[in-house]
Design a protein around this motif. Structure first.
Motif, PDB file in Angstrom:
ATOM      1  N   MET A 189      37.048  52.900  27.739  1.00 12.58           N
ATOM      2  CA  MET A 189      38.296  52.774  28.134  1.00 12.58           C
ATOM      3  C   MET A 189      38.672  51.757  28.982  1.00 12.58           C
ATOM      4  N   ILE A 190      39.557  51.231  29.068  1.00 15.48           N
ATOM      5  CA  ILE A 190      40.241  50.344  29.823  1.00 15.48           C
ATOM      6  C   ILE A 190      41.272  50.677  30.660  1.00 15.48           C
ATOM      7  N   GLY A 191      41.094  50.888  32.158  1.00 18.80           N
ATOM      8  CA  GLY A 191      42.185  51.162  33.095  1.00 18.80           C
ATOM      9  C   GLY A 191      42.942  50.124  33.657  1.00 18.80           C
ATOM     10  N   ILE A 192      44.288  50.143  33.714  1.00 18.76           N
ATOM     11  CA  ILE A 192      45.039  49.392  34.416  1.00 18.76           C
ATOM     12  C   ILE A 192      45.998  50.031  35.278  1.00 18.76           C
ATOM     13  N   PRO A 193      46.133  49.900  36.769  1.00 22.09           N
ATOM     14  CA  PRO A 193      47.064  50.181  37.554  1.00 22.09           C
ATOM     15  C   PRO A 193      48.198  49.770  37.778  1.00 22.09           C
ATOM     16  N   CYS A 194      49.101  50.303  38.333  1.00 25.09           N
ATOM     17  CA  CYS A 194      50.272  49.408  38.371  1.00 25.09           C
ATOM     18  C   CYS A 194      50.739  49.086  40.132  1.00 25.09           C
ATOM     19  N   GLY A 195      51.761  48.273  40.166  1.00 25.38           N
ATOM     20  CA  GLY A 195      52.238  47.743  41.097  1.00 25.38           C
ATOM     21  C   GLY A 195      53.618  47.428  41.541  1.00 25.38           C
ATOM     22  N   GLU A 196      53.946  47.352  42.541  1.00 25.16           N
ATOM     23  CA  GLU A 196      55.542  46.854  42.876  1.00 25.16           C
ATOM     24  C   GLU A 196      55.596  45.637  42.066  1.00 25.16           C
ATOM     25  N   SER A 197      57.040  45.395  41.579  1.00 23.03           N
ATOM     26  CA  SER A 197      57.252  44.248  41.008  1.00 23.03           C
ATOM     27  C   SER A 197      58.769  43.983  41.290  1.00 23.03           C
ATOM     28  N   ASP A 198      59.148  42.843  41.675  1.00 22.53           N
ATOM     29  CA  ASP A 198      60.415  42.643  42.246  1.00 22.53           C
ATOM     30  C   ASP A 198      61.437  42.465  40.755  1.00 22.53           C
ATOM     31  N   GLU A 199      60.691  41.849  39.481  1.00 18.59           N
ATOM     32  CA  GLU A 199      61.452  41.912  38.214  1.00 18.59           C
ATOM     33  C   GLU A 199      61.687  43.322  37.583  1.00 18.59           C
ATOM     34  N   TYR A 200      60.511  44.293  37.640  1.00 22.76           N
ATOM     35  CA  TYR A 200      60.717  45.154  36.806  1.00 22.76           C
ATOM     36  C   TYR A 200      60.735  46.623  37.731  1.00 22.76           C
ATOM     37  N   GLY A 201      60.557  46.334  38.859  1.00 24.02           N
ATOM     38  CA  GLY A 201      60.299  47.837  39.868  1.00 24.02           C
ATOM     39  C   GLY A 201      58.993  48.004  39.855  1.00 24.02           C
ATOM     40  N   ALA A 224      55.054  47.640  37.535  1.00 21.49           N
ATOM     41  CA  ALA A 224      54.356  46.871  36.297  1.00 21.49           C
ATOM     42  C   ALA A 224      53.021  46.976  36.751  1.00 21.49           C
ATOM     43  N   ASP A 225      52.305  46.920  35.466  1.00 17.29           N
ATOM     44  CA  ASP A 225      50.726  46.770  35.489  1.00 17.29           C
ATOM     45  C   ASP A 225      50.592  45.389  36.598  1.00 17.29           C
ATOM     46  N   ILE A 226      49.332  45.698  37.477  1.00 17.38           N
ATOM     47  CA  ILE A 226      49.009  44.623  38.047  1.00 17.38           C
ATOM     48  C   ILE A 226      47.531  43.938  37.453  1.00 17.38           C
ATOM     49  N   ASP A 227      47.225  42.820  37.978  1.00 22.01           N
ATOM     50  CA  ASP A 227      46.093  42.341  37.345  1.00 22.01           C
ATOM     51  C   ASP A 227      44.808  42.861  38.051  1.00 22.01           C
ATOM     52  N   LYS A 228      44.351  43.770  37.440  1.00 21.63           N
ATOM     53  CA  LYS A 228      43.067  44.556  37.965  1.00 21.63           C
ATOM     54  C   LYS A 228      42.729  45.581  36.579  1.00 21.63           C
ATOM     55  N   VAL A 229      41.555  45.275  36.200  1.00 19.56           N
ATOM     56  CA  VAL A 229      41.015  46.076  35.171  1.00 19.56           C
ATOM     57  C   VAL A 229      39.641  46.836  35.615  1.00 19.56           C
ATOM     58  N   VAL A 230      39.860  48.123  35.197  1.00 20.22           N
ATOM     59  CA  VAL A 230      38.471  48.838  35.379  1.00 20.22           C
ATOM     60  C   VAL A 230      38.033  49.490  34.022  1.00 20.22           C
ATOM     61  N   LEU A 231      36.614  49.349  33.752  1.00 19.03           N
ATOM     62  CA  LEU A 231      36.213  49.673  32.553  1.00 19.03           C
ATOM     63  C   LEU A 231      35.269  50.971  32.693  1.00 19.03           C
ATOM     64  N   LEU A 232      35.390  51.718  31.678  1.00 18.65           N
ATOM     65  CA  LEU A 232      34.450  52.634  31.721  1.00 18.65           C
ATOM     66  C   LEU A 232      33.831  52.947  30.230  1.00 18.65           C
ATOM     67  N   ASN A 233      32.546  52.565  29.895  1.00 15.57           N
ATOM     68  CA  ASN A 233      32.154  52.542  28.564  1.00 15.57           C
ATOM     69  C   ASN A 233      31.370  53.912  27.956  1.00 15.57           C
ATOM     70  N   ALA A 234      31.574  54.153  26.858  1.00 15.07           N
ATOM     71  CA  ALA A 234      31.301  55.455  26.206  1.00 15.07           C
ATOM     72  C   ALA A 234      29.548  55.265  26.308  1.00 15.07           C
ATOM     73  N   PRO A 235      28.578  56.180  26.074  1.00 12.64           N
ATOM     74  CA  PRO A 235      29.114  57.513  26.451  1.00 12.64           C
ATOM     75  C   PRO A 235      29.264  58.043  27.758  1.00 12.64           C
ATOM     76  N   TYR A 236      30.008  58.731  28.046  1.00 12.43           N
ATOM     77  CA  TYR A 236      30.351  59.352  29.693  1.00 12.43           C
ATOM     78  C   TYR A 236      30.500  60.822  29.733  1.00 12.43           C
TER      79      TYR A 236
END
Length: 167
Positions: free
Chosen positions: A18-30, A32-44
């Motif tokens: 799994m690749i998790g990407i959080p959101c943040g505020e955006s002046d253009e889109y309200g 949107a995804d931010i430049d942060k990636v969290v990984l969870l590798n199987a098995p879990y």
């Protein structure tokens, strides 16, 4: 500061990583995804799935979306050009957390448009949820949308057609 909602994108590959990407505020889109990636590798474990989701949510709004960059976070991570190409090998699960509940929605991967939400299969969990409930829904989505892809036969047939045209 407490927000009304937090939204994250969880991309699952064929090996259930799994690749998790959080959101943040955006002046253009309200929002949107931010430049942060969290990984969870199987098995879990179920506990690891739920900790992963909560960790990704904890990064929401920690920075603003990079409106000046035309490249999405998933494109940067996969190093593939174009959102459709970057998401082609993944199943997307969109998760929204509010004060009262969690909404989990899988997406079908359209080969021309990218991930399209499957509204009919939205699952709602109370906030807070009981231990194991969130993981159960995510594992169910993985079984249905990653492992038992209902379009598997069609994909195979298209691959066969491509091979025939080449020969």
């Amino acid at each position: 500061m407490e927000k009304d909602f937090y939204t994250i994108s969880v991309y699952v590959d064929k090996d259930e990583n799994m690749i998790g990407i959080p959101c943040g505020e955006s002046d253009e889109y309200g929002i949107a995804d931010i430049d942060k990636v969290v990984l969870l590798n199987a098995p879990y474990t179920d506990k690891q799935i739920e900790s992963f989701v909560e960790e990704v949510i904890s990064y929401c709004y920690t920075k603003k979306h990079n409106d000046s960059s035309p490249v999405s976070t998933i494109e940067k991570y996969t190093k593939k050009k174009g959102f459709v190409n970057a998401t082609a090998d993944f199943t997307l699960i969109s998760i929204v957390k509010t004060k009262t509940n969690y909404s989990l929605m899988p997406a079908f991967n359209d080969y021309e448009k990218g991930p399209l939400a499957i509204d009919d299969d939205e699952r709602i969990l109370m906030n807070p949820y009981k231990e194991g409930e969130l993981a159960e829904i995510i594992k169910d989505f993985i079984q249905v949308y990653v492992k038992a892809n209902i379009f598997y036969k069609e994909i195979q047939e298209l691959e066969e057609e491509k091979k025939k045209k080449k020969s």
